[in-house]
Design an enzyme around this catalytic site. Structure first.
Site, PDB file in Angstrom:
ATOM      1  N   TYR A 103      16.137  -3.645   7.743  1.00  0.00           N
ATOM      2  CA  TYR A 103      15.305  -2.796   6.881  1.00  0.00           C
ATOM      3  C   TYR A 103      14.600  -1.706   7.710  1.00  0.00           C
ATOM      4  O   TYR A 103      14.015  -2.000   8.760  1.00  0.00           O
ATOM      5  CB  TYR A 103      14.255  -3.641   6.120  1.00  0.00           C
ATOM      6  N   ASP A 126       3.628  10.988   6.816  1.00  0.00           N
ATOM      7  CA  ASP A 126       3.344   9.597   7.192  1.00  0.00           C
ATOM      8  C   ASP A 126       2.590   9.433   8.512  1.00  0.00           C
ATOM      9  O   ASP A 126       1.744   8.565   8.617  1.00  0.00           O
ATOM     10  CB  ASP A 126       4.671   8.821   7.272  1.00  0.00           C
TER      11      ASP A 126
HETATM   12  C1  OXD Z   1       5.900   3.308   5.283  1.00  0.00           C
HETATM   13  C2  OXD Z   1       4.830   2.302   5.237  1.00  0.00           C
HETATM   14  O1  OXD Z   1       7.066   2.954   5.095  1.00  0.00           O
HETATM   15  O2  OXD Z   1       3.675   2.674   5.513  1.00  0.00           O
HETATM   16  O3  OXD Z   1       5.585   4.473   5.534  1.00  0.00           O
HETATM   17  O4  OXD Z   1       5.106   1.146   4.921  1.00  0.00           O
HETATM   18 MN    MN Z   2       3.541   4.671   6.189  1.00  0.00          MN
END
Ligand code: OXD
Ligand code: MN
Length: 621
Positions: free
Chosen positions: A233, A313
């Site tokens: 994953y 992110d």
């Molecule tokens: C991502 C998480 O996949 O924070 O960005 O889980």
């Molecule tokens: Mn994240």
């Protein structure tokens, strides 16, 4: 680079075992001399060691060429690892399914292996490095037999820039290679940029048996090393992302005087063309990608405002020569949550996925060989296969896509990607925004009164859990700076690093907290969210420029209701007042929970934050 004693010892032992078991002829086919992409002896000897451990049939260097990518895709189609989607509707797009037991990050199996337990802290799982190399070495041993080991040199950040750091990931998975080619800048130019240096992060990944009970994601910050085994994953195996760019990078940032944060970066361009940048931290799956790519509401669009995405992110932040805090997004793509992404919630993300994208665990629409997920539109395909690879009946009431299904898409394909995305200097940050999903406690927005208070506000962040990580959904948990699963060292030391950084930034960003998720008594969200969140960001920027007043409350500065622009919204001032209300009773309840949380982090929580907590308690009365 210093190899940890445990690692050195263990690997030598494994190689000796290997030498005894395998004749010279068997070792020939893993000889990387056939295909050298570098003469860097640190790199070569490390790869030799890892190959001796995992015993692949051959080793292939990823050079970043289109030719090689096509060849890998062909192999992945042949084995079913990748499914080629309709190339007219979705050019260069593919579908992948993970094992059904392997669909999210596994925090309970994620470890920080520092030589002293206290350096990993109480929040992280810890394993002694020697014990960990030994335990995982056994799982890696022979795990690539019959397979190819791919060597992926990658750069987090623009190759060769001051911000950038290099990693090399060894993996047995073509899916990982293809994802890394999107999520990072990878290939020959990176290994060339590394030259003879030993300064790179060593990542080893093997799918092994995909056994949940033997799944480990481990970090050796003192050795610049990451090992991941028994998962396929993304969050567990794309080692450049959470493992390197957050856990290892946060450790390096503390050592070297910069910050690695779980933050989006966006720019708001005014009608005069001036762009102001904001970075924002929210726990996983709380809408970071949506905020990063928001579409300005009509009231701002018609005046010429635009929003540009720099990252969705991760942000790496450094103090610039001008005394401001500068940020880059070290990634090259988005690994976004698919369900809920649609032309209303996030048209920019959806448009980004229309080409050059890998979809993971979504519905395969057999009608036209495309993809679908819950919340994409109201027309689920009739002839379809669900994320598990089974025929799926959209009337069955069962979800077709996994709630944590993903798209891996190139940042450069995003319609609102910032012109500064590839800037080597990054962008100057005016405001840092923390946020969480809180039904009652936090108001729509408030501003901290200082960097120290802002650090406190970040340290007490809390949210309801979501599907991005394995475990219960809907439980409130404290998630400081949205970094709870991602700090590569002690959380108290991490808070201290925030305080120390504040003293080094003469022109520091102002720090805010937002909550888009306050609900009414029936549990409905009060604030419309999505693009309308820009109205709150505009108040934040106005505060940064001293253009608007605020009301000082026990928790910090809250807007006057009339200063949130509601033109064009079906919301009145009373509702805004309700959104901005400081709910003293629930804050008082929260205090006890914060104290428990600080106690759990332990004695390294800085005194300044205990003082902030005591002062808040006193102000609440
Ligand atoms: C991502 C998480 O996949 O924070 O960005 O889980
Ligand atoms: Mn994240």
């Amino acid at each position: 680079m210093v190899l940890h004693f445990g690692q050195k010892y263990y690997i030598i032992k494994l190689i000796l075992d290997f030498d005894n078991k395998f004749p010279e002829s068997a070792k020939m086919n893993i000889n990387q001399e056939e295909n050298p992409m570098t003469n860097n002896t640190f790199v070569k000897s490390w790869i030799d060691e890892m190959a001796a451990l995992t015993q692949p049939d051959n080793i292939v260097w990823i050079d970043g060429s289109e030719e090689q990518r096509q060849a890998l895709l062909e192999q992945a189609f042949a084995t079913g690892e990748m499914i080629k989607l309709n190339q007219e509707l979705l050019p260069n797009c593919y579908l992948h399914r993970t094992a059904v037991n392997d669909v999210a990050r596994v925090e309970h199996r994620t470890f920080i292996c520092t030589s002293k337990k206290e350096d990993a802290g109480n929040i992280n799982n810890w394993m002694d490095p020697t014990e960990c190399y030994d335990k995982l070495g056994k799982l890696f041993k022979g795990s690539m037999k019959g397979q190819t080991m791919y060597v992926i040199p990658y750069s987090m950040g623009v190759v060769g820039s001051d911000f950038a750091k290099i990693g090399i990931e060894l993996t047995d998975s073509i899916y990982v290679v293809l994802n890394m080619l999107i999520m990072t800048r990878a290939g020959k130019e990176v290994i060339d940029a590394l030259g003879d240096s030993a300064d790179f992060i060593k990542g080893l990944h093997a799918r092994a048996e995909l056994d949940e009970e033997k799944r480990y994601i481990v970090h050796f910050p003192e050795d610049n090393t990451i090992w991941s085994v028994n998962s396929g994953y993304g969050g567990n195996v794309l080692l450049g992302k959470k493992c390197f760019a957050l856990r290892i990078a946060s450790y390096l940032g503390k050592k070297e005087g910069w910050m690695a944060e779980h933050m989006l970066i966006l720019g708001i361009e005014g009608p005069d063309g001036d762009v102001k940048y904001i970075s924002a931290a929210f726990p996983s799956a709380c809408g970071k990608t949506n905020l990063a790519m928001l579409i300005p509401p009509e009231v701002y669009a018609k005046k010429g405002y635009k929003v540009w995405c720099v990252g969705d992110d991760i942000a790496w932040l450094r103090v610039g020569q001008d005394g401001r805090l500068w940020a880059v997004n070290p990634e090259n793509g988005f690994f976004g949550v698919a369900p809920g992404t649609n032309m209303k919630s996030n048209p920019n993300a959806l448009l980004t996925t229309k080409r050059d994208t890998i979809f993971t665990n979504v519905v395969h629409n057999l009608e036209n060989n495309t993809v679908w997920w819950e919340g994409l539109d109201k027309n689920p395909p009739k002839n379809a296969v669900n994320w598990k690879g089974e025929p799926w009946d959209c009337e069955s009431g069962e979800k077709g896509a996994h709630p944590n299904s993903r798209f891996t898409a190139l940042a450069q394909n995003c319609p609102c990607i910032s012109s500064e995305f590839n800037s080597t200097a990054g962008v100057p940050i005016s405001a840092i925004v923390f946020g969480g999903r809180r039904a009652k406690t936090a108001p729509l927005v408030y501003q901290s009164t200082s960097w120290q208070h802002g650090t406190f506000v970040g340290s007490i962040m809390a949210s309801e859990t979501t599907a991005a990580a394995a475990g219960a959904v809907g439980v409130v948990r404290r998630d400081p700076m949205a970094m709870r699963p991602f700090v590569g060292y002690d959380m108290g030391d991490y808070f201290q690093h925030w305080l120390d950084m504040g003293k080094k930034i003469p022109n520091a960003p102002k720090i805010f907290h937002v909550n888009w998720f306050r609900t009414d008594d029936e549990g409905h969200f009060i604030w419309p969210g999505f693009g309308d969140n820009m109205r709150v960001l505009m108040w934040i920027l106005a505060r940064c420029e001293d253009k608007v007043d605020a009301v000082e409350t026990a928790i910090g500065f809250v807007p006057k209701a009339e200063d949130i622009n509601i033109e064009g919204l079906d919301i009145d001032l009373d509702t805004i007042n309700e959104l901005l209300r400081v709910d003293t009773a629930s804050w008082k309840e929260d205090i006890a929970n914060i104290k428990e949380f600080y106690a759990m982090i332990g004695e390294r929580v800085p005194a300044e934050l205990h003082e902030e907590l005591a002062a808040l308690e006193a102000r609440l009365g």
